[in-house]
Design an enzyme around this catalytic site. Structure first.
Site, PDB file in Angstrom:
ATOM      1  N   GLU A 161      24.025  93.381   5.998  1.00  0.00           N
ATOM      2  CA  GLU A 161      25.003  94.468   5.898  1.00  0.00           C
ATOM      3  C   GLU A 161      24.939  95.448   7.072  1.00  0.00           C
ATOM      4  OE1 GLU A 161      24.452  96.139   1.995  1.00  0.00           O
ATOM      5  OE2 GLU A 161      24.784  94.231   0.994  1.00  0.00           O
ATOM      6  N   GLU A 266      26.095  85.569  -2.867  1.00  0.00           N
ATOM      7  CA  GLU A 266      25.814  86.482  -3.981  1.00  0.00           C
ATOM      8  C   GLU A 266      26.994  86.498  -4.950  1.00  0.00           C
ATOM      9  OE1 GLU A 266      24.465  90.349  -2.678  1.00  0.00           O
ATOM     10  OE2 GLU A 266      23.395  89.525  -0.955  1.00  0.00           O
TER      11      GLU A 266
END
Length: 375
Positions: A161, A266
């Site tokens: 991220e 995810e």
């Protein structure tokens, strides 16, 4: 999209699901076998799985999945909470479980702006470190952890991220103190300790065109500077109606054009009302619990179960269309009771984003995937 109707089939059994729910599911079927010719099917394990407290979740993992990722135990705050303290117990259990069950293991995560203690970025006086000092701290962390599991863990989420939603670089402490090349260094340090492991970049909302373009630029930057990146993961924290099919497909194909591994890392589907005008997965966001944001405390209505099953069917139809480009699809949790979506962005909600209910039983969405390859 074609609707799925759940009728009794040969060798099926009735099982209890969410409160008041009964469905028919196939016996002796599992996801890893259904998709074994296409891509790995993974799940994320939490500490209750690793210490054996959730024994039913452990057995479900063994039966259904062939890849595992640690949800939290290898994040910096847990595995390296103090400057001279490493907690390897849970990480060791994760690796031992993967080895015992012949699973493809992806460690998560080495460098992230979140769930990283503040001491990492500061000196003994509390001032921010200089560039070289922070690089040395990053190198020590990566060398220690990757070195411990060299040759045992197959792949690492090296950087997590690093981008804002508009595709620009997140001005984290890593970026502000070291500069853009902290990304290069993280991959180099990981490769120094394991010459063969897969090394990945991982992020959310990459189906958003601006962020996707930023991720493509990020990977090209790493490649142009010799960083040993081997894969990219789009997290796949999706909703019932978004992102649209063409955006998911474009994300897969744009990343595949970079000639690295592409994976969904995810996956879950949020079925609850939007708590705010935000589609990402920033864990720092929180919203106050309100009844209208938590409407399904007694289970999903049938219409919503159908929509969820249809959505999973649509997603895996996409994934199967791109099975030559995808190496792995990982669900973020084993059962609904495990999901972070119960507490983000609103603490205490009851969400239903996965294929197995709180009693570890398969739901209609599971059956929609089991049937997919027979269509």
């Amino acid at each position: 999209m074609k609707k799925l109707f759940f009728l009794p089939i040969l060798y099926s059994m009735a099982i209890a699901c969410e409160p008041g729910e009964v469905t028919e599911v196939p016996v002796q079927t599992n996801l890893k076998n259904v998709f074994e010719e296409s891509f790995h099917i993974g799940t994320a394990l939490n500490i209750r799985h690793l210490n054996g407290e959730d024994a039913r979740g452990v057995e479900l993992t063994k039966a259904q999945f062939n890849s595992i990722t640690p949800e939290n135990v290898m994040k910096w705050e847990n595995i390296h909470p103090e400057p001279d303290e490493f907690n390897f117990d849970a990480a060791d259990q994760f690796v031992e479980f993967g080895e015992e069950n012949d699973m493809f293991m992806v460690a998560h995560t080495l460098v992230w702006h979140s769930q990283t203690p503040e001491w990492v970025f500061r000196d003994e006086e509390g001032d921010f470190l200089k560039r070289e000092a922070l690089l040395e701290r990053m190198r020590d962390h990566i060398h220690t952890i990757v070195g411990r599991y060299k040759g045992r863990i197959q792949a690492w989420d090296v950087v997590n991220e690093a981008l804002n939603d508009d595709g620009t670089y997140r001005e984290s402490h890593w970026y502000r103190i070291i500069g853009q090349d902290y990304l290069i260094k993280a991959f180099e340090y990981a490769r120094e300790m394991d010459p063969h492991a897969g090394l990945y970049y991982n992020d959310y909302s990459l189906e958003n065109s601006s962020k996707r373009e930023g991720a493509v630029k990020l990977v090209k930057y790493l490649q142009d500077n010799g960083a040993p990146i081997t894969g990219i993961g789009t997290q796949g924290h999706f909703h019932l109606d978004s992102p649209e099919r063409h955006e998911i497909e474009k994300t897969i194909t744009d990343f595949a054009d970079l000639e690295i591994d592409v994976m969904v890392t995810e996956l879950d589907i949020d079925v609850l009302p939007m708590a705010m005008d935000y589609m990402g997965a920033d864990v720092s966001m929180n919203v106050e619990l309100q009844d209208e944001l938590n409407p399904y405390t007694d289970g999903l209505p049938d219409t919503l179960k159908q929509r969820l099953a249809d959505r999973y069917h649509e997603l895996f139809d996409i994934f199967m269309d791109h099975k030559e480009e995808l190496t792995r699809v990982t669900f973020w949790g084993v059962s609904n009771g495990d999901s972070w979506k119960n507490n983000w962005p609103v603490q205490g909600r009851r969400n239903y984003p996965l294929l197995f209910n709180r009693e570890w039983q398969p739901n209609e969405s599971f059956e929609s995937l089991i049937r997919l390859t027979d269509e």
